[in-house]
Scaffold this active site. Structure first.
Site, PDB file in Angstrom:
ATOM      1  N   ASP A 211      -5.734   2.575  14.369  1.00 33.63           N
ATOM      2  CA  ASP A 211      -6.330   1.401  13.720  1.00 33.63           C
ATOM      3  C   ASP A 211      -6.987   0.508  14.763  1.00 33.63           C
ATOM      4  O   ASP A 211      -6.647   0.552  15.937  1.00 33.63           O
ATOM      5  CB  ASP A 211      -5.281   0.590  12.950  1.00 33.63           C
TER       6      ASP A 211
ATOM      7  N   ASP B 114      -6.845   5.089   4.934  1.00 36.33           N
ATOM      8  CA  ASP B 114      -6.802   3.988   3.953  1.00 36.33           C
ATOM      9  C   ASP B 114      -7.739   2.884   4.437  1.00 36.33           C
ATOM     10  O   ASP B 114      -7.536   1.707   4.184  1.00 36.33           O
ATOM     11  CB  ASP B 114      -5.350   3.482   3.846  1.00 36.33           C
TER      12      ASP B 114
ATOM     13  N   LYS C 210      -9.435   6.399   1.088  1.00 33.68           N
ATOM     14  CA  LYS C 210      -9.762   5.296   0.185  1.00 33.68           C
ATOM     15  C   LYS C 210     -11.277   5.271  -0.049  1.00 33.68           C
ATOM     16  O   LYS C 210     -12.067   5.490   0.873  1.00 33.68           O
ATOM     17  CB  LYS C 210      -9.330   3.973   0.811  1.00 33.68           C
TER      18      LYS C 210
ATOM     19  N   TRP D 217       1.705   3.366   5.293  1.00 35.61           N
ATOM     20  CA  TRP D 217       1.508   4.803   5.041  1.00 35.61           C
ATOM     21  C   TRP D 217       2.217   5.621   6.122  1.00 35.61           C
ATOM     22  O   TRP D 217       2.847   6.619   5.842  1.00 35.61           O
ATOM     23  CB  TRP D 217       0.001   5.165   5.003  1.00 35.61           C
TER      24      TRP D 217
ATOM     25  N   SER E 297       0.817  -1.222   0.000  1.00 37.07           N
ATOM     26  CA  SER E 297       0.000   0.000   0.000  1.00 37.07           C
ATOM     27  C   SER E 297       0.845   1.264   0.000  1.00 37.07           C
ATOM     28  O   SER E 297       0.379   2.318  -0.455  1.00 37.07           O
ATOM     29  CB  SER E 297      -0.882   0.076   1.244  1.00 37.07           C
TER      30      SER E 297
END
Ligand SMILES: C[S@@+](CC[C@H](N)C(=O)[O-])C[C@H]1O[C@@H](n2cnc3c(N)ncnc32)[C@H](O)[C@@H]1O
EC number: 2.1.1.205
Lengths: 971, 291
Positions: B80, B121, B161, B57, B25
């Protein structure tokens, strides 16, 4: 454009009285489940799918899905074709809905853990939530325990299950133990137990009061989507991504898996409901199938007998090592023989009939159920034939016989003539020079009517038998079939070798007499089956394979057409015996039998089947009762994305058209669409590919090509002159260059030269290859090879223009590129691909859709392209007569022709219009006249991941996750 | 989790391993930046990386922001659901970004400072129900946007995203109210066959007079209720931009390379999927059909 039929994900099902209500895309289908009749199809929402259905005691039905709700009367959904005018919207996604205790209101639980209480006019009268718990939910349910007790069970992505009480808006429990997002939570009737499932693939049972986890059920091999308590909370049923539905017993707080049903195609079973009265479950899946299964116990249908029990019961003492050597099932029961030559009969009880010492130690048993005849044989070529009356109470004829043309027999087989009262017994000796003996008997008198010594083909070992008129068809090991004409025994037999990769032929059955000759279905132990057709003559001219396929897995023992014309196959699969509906791809029944056995028999009975087998010297009987209700209410289609659709446009077949769908699930389906109702019937599911499909196309009225990863490109041949069905067989595969599993053949194009053709195949590694196909030799030969660049090529088209041969390509680089191949293909050598004649960048990234229209009169070739960049363009390649080249000119481009990738397009109405499909789920029709793209019409499709399209006359087929049939109006 | 041979043949996967990125990614962000240069701004100091695990990222951001000696005022916060292995100069937070509490935590970490750049993302657990998956994806964007309007400086950039499914034009319209420029960008490292793309929103410019206020008891939908965003059914199509040059690897193409050697072991530690136990049971033959 308007929709005429749709097949695709069914997200909700509900039983009520005689009916099943199924959320089918944006529709509600109403079925009378006892007959399978579709009573009505009612459109509920404009766009959204029906995710949930609730039925109140007040005659109202609540449908919800996405941000839509619709409340209506049951009568309406039985009578109206649409109720979209009463659709209402919420601002948040609806996770669940439920009527309140007296059905005067209903509740909606949204994905942010808020409950909207609505009156029957659909006005929100109250909003409730528990303070601070407003993160997103994947699941949740509302349990109305009583008038003043309503629980909300919320499944979070990180914080386990949050149970709260609606009226007081207080937190009752936070159940922690699962890992990953919670995908379903369900509460039992009185609100004491909770069942849940999550990304961890377990089912868990919780006690609300103590907030304790009572039990964890591991069984599903993928995610679980729905759970339901039934039978007074003593049972739980679950459905999963793994295509199964499982039943759990709840015994003192423990979950015990008690049944597994494989119910849907790969992948996802979304919903289940149970009818307790009839003990039926209905499941709905991503494949659009609605499957009914019986939840009644199977144990009562099984019986086992040990040798001792048989001996005690029949009141004859058995010798020390005496075992059952063979048996045959009749409508009156079983007839069996032991290793001491004792012949026994079983109806309700074991009965000793006789003992014949000739059949001591070695014997074989065959039977003819229709005539109540049993045939015993031994290795010394003795036969004992007994005929019973239909009740089995008396032996009405018997015959003993010795065949002296053979010294020894190692196999005996029997079959009955279809039209005459005759049956045939074959005996085979281990000596390859001995004849293959066939005896003909009368089914009434058991008199010997004829005896034939047939010349045995080389390396032959008989394994199954069929008789058609005077032709004896004998299956053998190594996938060989020999055909003898009993009217002409001096003639050599016609031998067909290696129908399939090469295990034992397990059955041959006549299925029909077509204009081209009789058709037989032949099964092979290795899982392959074929339909063969005999071209009759004197001698028999030819044996033609018209269909070839492979069953899902396991050992295939036999196949037949049932009364609906569905092909039923059966055999062993690891520990199981299975009976499978091959036409519709579902398991009819499975029984645990401990693996493949030497001695077993599957008999058809009026109520279903009887499976008899010997396992560890015990005799097992298992009944399979065919359900009184239909096994499926709706057949559906693929369970995964349809990547390509190919309509056979050359001719009509039975009020419609044949077509193929190629799917991500690695199979191709051969189907039929009815031109007026849009009804789709699936004939075959072809399992030759091992990776997700890329393309399929008909080349002619007889030939089709499909392609996928692993460089798989297969040529198929269609037969349409049989009465039963169209048939399709694999003809040839394109040679491959290596073993890179990722290498895809993304597209291909064909140019016929008589019955031979040139094939251009394009690959994901930028390779371009041209092949010559010779029909007579059935051979592909490489003629041109080269690379475009290094990017993935997506489309290819061969065409002729001004007596020149061209190949047009489109790729992920957004370019259209043209090759002139006129002088390239010569001689037998492989030529390099010439350099590109002209090229133009039209899109920013992948060109997904490409259609070509050759306009000879105006010296131009038009190319219509649709891309990943949302754009749609017309590019004209003009003929420059001085340079004799085709040069591109961009004519028109619509940069935002869709709000996402345009995946497929087709020219219709003599190329005057272009239909496009795109991932934004909108189908658009564009006028293309004067090289301008003008949007004519657009319409939303419920088919998600919209990826394929094909059209014939005014029919439009749209594929993706599901399949829709639309009609276009002629302009 | 073992990588399949497909991953091992993937050139972006190999390149990620060679350059020490935890996931392929990373190249999506780098290719977006090739076109938009949002990470090349010398004033870029404070950034938020939402839905950041395993963290490639954040690695890109860390390398961009901390490549010089002067680290003053530089800050990267990564959030996250999954735990993340530490990354130099990155503050990680394990939380659900749709939970109002999480946004408060991030705001606290930033003190009174505004962020220059927010990216997300985020990808939900894909169920296969396209409408639900696309909805949840949009909710992740809306949650990211909720944080963005609370923390992003005027003129700042937001990247997220998206799944280009049936209602993506609604999101474009909503973003159009808050930013001067909204583009749908697709890096070449993102597979052409997937619905994935990114919205690049430049020039944060909220409507006059709108005062967003975070309330722990409201959902993101309620948060945007009195903002022009989300309140109507306007649809627009954002211009499309392919990112990364045509010379970069084509993620749809097949390259003939040997599966990468073990010397390119994942930098990232072993992940712990929720279904690990179920996989173990299946592998040991404990989940067969014979019951
Ligand atoms: C594609 S990955 C991100 C990869 C990352 N950008 C990188 O370069 O390593 C998507 C992530 O979104 C996260 N996610 C999904 N839903 C979330 C939520 N509600 N809150 C926080 N993270 C979430 C998932 O845990 C997953 O790690």
């Amino acid at each position: 454009m308007h929709s005429v039929s749709h097949y695709g994900p069914a997200l909700s099902v509900k039983f009520l009285d005689r009916f099943v209500y199924a959320g089918y895309g944006p529709f509600l289908h109403v079925y009378e489940y006892a007959t399978g009749k579709l009573a009505n199809k009612c459109l509920i929402f404009n766009k959204n799918k029906v995710h949930g259905v609730r039925i109140g005691d007040n005659g109202l039905i609540l449908c919800y899905g996405s941000r839509s709700v619709n409340l209506t009367s049951i009568q309406d959904v039985h009578e109206k074709s649409s109720i979209v005018e009463s659709e209402k919207h919420t601002s948040e996604w609806i996770i669940s809905g439920e009527f309140n205790s007296d059905c005067s209101q209903f509740y909606l639980l949204t994905c942010y853990d808020r409950v909207l209480t609505c009156d029957l006019e659909c006005h929100v009268v109250k909003k409730s939530a528990v303070y601070g718990e407003r993160s997103i939910l994947y699941s949740g349910s509302i349990k109305v325990v009583s008038e003043d007790k309503v629980f909300i069970n919320a499944g979070t992505v990180m914080g386990g299950i949050i149970v709260w009480e609606l009226f007081s808006e207080t937190l009752v429990a936070n159940l922690l133990g699962h890992s990953g997002s919670i995908f379903y939570v369900e509460m039992n009737r009185d609100g004491s137990l909770i069942a849940s499932c999550s990304d961890d693939r377990s089912v868990r049972l919780w006690d609300l009061k103590s907030q304790k986890e009572l039990s964890v059920g591991w069984a599903h091999t993928a995610r679980i989507w729905h759970l339901l308590f039934y039978n007074n909370d003593t049972r739980l049923i679950s459905v999963s991504e793994d295509c199964t539905c499982r039943v759990w017993d709840i015994q003192s707080g423990k979950l015990l898996q008690s049944a597994i049903h494989e119910v849907h195609l790969t992948k996802n079973v979304w919903c289940v409901d149970v009818n307790e009265k009839d003990q039926l479950a209905i499941t709905s899946g991503n494949d659009g199938r609605l499957r009914l299964i019986s939840l009644t116990e199977q144990e009562s249908l099984q019986r086992n007998f040990t040798i001792k029990q048989i001996s005690d019961d029949s009141k004859v003492p058995f010798a020390k090592q005496e075992i059952i050597k063979g048996f045959h099932w009749f409508s009156f029961g079983l007839v069996a023989i032991t290793s001491e030559g004792k012949i026994l009969q079983y109806g309700n009880q074991w009965k000793f009939l006789m003992q014949n010492p000739q059949f001591k130690s070695y014997s074989m048993t065959n039977g003819i159920s229709k005539d109540n005849i049993v045939i015993f044989s031994n290795n010394k070529c003795n036969l004992l034939i007994l005929k019973f009356n239909s009740e089995g109470s008396e032996i009405v004829a018997s015959r003993e016989l010795h065949v002296d043309t053979l010294t020894k027999s190692q196999n005996c087989m029997v079959c009955r003539h279809h039209d005459r009262n005759e049956f045939f017994v074959t005996l085979e000796s281990p000596n390859p020079h001995d004849p293959f003996m066939c005896l003909k008997f009368d089914t009434d008198s058991l008199n010997l009517r004829g005896q034939f010594g047939l010349k045995k083909p080389e390396s032959f070992a008989s394994s199954c038998l069929e008789i058609y008129e005077s032709f004896l068809l004998v299956g053998s090991r190594f996938s060989v079939i020999a055909i003898f004409d009993l009217n002409n025994t001096s003639q050599e037999s016609l031998v067909s070798r290696r129908l399939t990769p090469g295990d034992t032929t397990t059955s041959i059955h006549l299925v029909e007499f077509s204009i081209g000759g009789p058709v037989f279905v032949v099964t092979n132990r290795d899982g392959y089956y074929n339909f063969i057709r005999l071209k009759l003559g004197n001698p028999i001219e030819e044996l033609e394979i018209i269909h070839s396929n492979r069953t899902a897995r396991g050992f295939l023992e036999g196949a037949y057409y049932d009364n609906n014309g569905d092909l039923i196959t059966y055999g062993f699969k690891s520990e199981l015996f299975y009976i499978y509906n091959e036409t519709q791809c579902y398991e009819k029944a499975v029984r645990v039998c401990g693996g493949a056995h030497r001695q077993w028999e599957l008999a058809r009975t009026p109520e279903g089947f009887m499976l008899v087998f010997i396992r560890a010297s015990d005799l097992h009987f298992t009944r399979v009762i065919e359900p009184k209700v239909p096994e499926v209410l709706q057949c559906g289609t693929h369970g995964r994305e349809i990547r390509d659709i190919a309509l056979l446009k050359d001719f009509k077949y039975k009020n419609g058209h044949l077509f193929c769908t190629a799917s991500e699930d690695t199979t191709i389906k051969l189907c039929h669409v009815h031109e007026s109702t849009g009804q789709v019937t699936t004939f075959w599911t072809l399992r030759k590919h091992v990776s997700g499909l890329q393309r399929c196309k008909f080349l002619s009225s007889k030939l089709m090509i499909s392609s996928s990863a692993r460089e798989e490109l297969f040529l198929w041949e269609l037969t349409t002159d049989c009465n039963t069905k169209p048939y399709i067989k694999f003809r040839q595969a394109l040679p491959i260059s290596g073993n890179n599993p990722d290498l895809r053949i993304t597209d291909f194009s064909v140019k016929f030269e008589g019955s031979n053709f040139i094939l251009a195949a394009v690959y994901s590694d930028s390779a371009v290859k041209l092949w010559r196909y010779n029909h007579l030799q059935n051979r592909f030969q490489l003629a041109v090879e080269g690379h475009y660049k290094t990017c993935c090529i997506l489309n290819a088209s061969l065409f002729e223009f001004k007596n020149q041969s061209y190949l047009m390509l489109s790729a992920t680089d957004g370019h259209l590129s043209l090759y002139n191949l006129t002088n390239t293909m010569n001689g037998g050598t492989v030529c390099p691909l010439p350099s590109v004649e002209s090229s133009i960048q039209i899109h920013q990234s992948s060109i997904k859709a490409m259609n070509i229209s050759v306009d000879d009169q105006n010296d131009a070739v038009r190319v219509y392209t649709g891309g990943d960049d949302n754009a749609l363009a017309i590019c004209a390649f003009h003929w420059e007569s001085q340079t004799k080249r085709l040069l591109p000119h961009l004519k028109d481009v619509q940069r935002s022709a869709a709000s996402s990738t345009i995946t497929s397009s087709e020219l219709i109405n003599d190329d005057k219009q272009l239909v496009t499909a795109s991932v934004d789920q909108i189908v658009r029709i564009w006028d293309t006249e004067n090289d301008k793209l003008v949007l004519q019409e657009q319409k939303y499709t419920t088919v998600a991941d919209t990826g394929s399209l094909d059209a014939v006359s005014n029919l439009l087929l749209i594929g993706g996750v599901g399949l829709s049939v639309w009609k276009t109006e002629h302009h | 989790m073992g990588k399949s041979s497909k991953d091992k043949r993937d050139l972006y996967y190999r390149k990620a391993k060679e350059q020490g990125y935890r996931a392929r990614s990373a190249f999506k962000l780098l290719q977006l930046n090739e076109e938009f240069h949002f990470l090349d701004d010398p004033n870029l100091k404070r950034v938020v990386d939402l839905c950041a695990a395993p963290g490639s990222w954040s690695q890109v951001l860390s390398r961009k922001l901390f490549d010089k000696d002067d680290y003053t005022d530089r800050q990267i916060v990564a959030v996250d659901l999954q735990a993340m292995m530490p990354i130099d100069h990155v503050t990680t937070l394990q939380a659900d970004i749709t939970h109002p509490r999480t946004l408060h935590q991030i705001l606290e970490l930033f003190g009174n400072h505004r962020a220059d750049f927010v990216c997300s993302d985020g990808a939900p657990d894909v169920t296969g129900l396209h409408d639900l998956d696309e909805y949840v994806q949009q909710q992740l964007i809306m949650s990211a946007l909720q944080l963005t309007v609370c923390i992003l400086k005027r003129g700042g950039t937001f990247v997220a995203k998206i799944f280009r499914g049936r209602d993506i034009d609604l999101i474009y319209a909503q973003l159009g109210y808050l930013f001067d420029q909204v583009t749908c960008a697709k890096p070449r490292s993102s597979r052409g066959s997937s619905l994935e793309a990114f919205v690049v929103c430049q020039g944060y410019n909220p409507p006059e007079g709108w005062q967003p206020s975070l309330d722990t008891n409201s959902s993101v939908v309620e948060f945007f209720q009195d903002c022009p965003v989300g309140s109507n059914e306007n649809r627009t199509i954002a211009p499309f931009m392919a990112c990364g040059s045509l010379e970069s690897f084509d993620s749809d193409a097949t390259y003939h390379v040997e599966p990468s050697a073990t010397s390119l072991d994942p930098v990232q530690g072993p992940t712990n999927p929720p279904y690990k136990r179920a996989l173990e049971l299946k592998r040991s033959g404990r989940l067969t059909r014979a019951v």
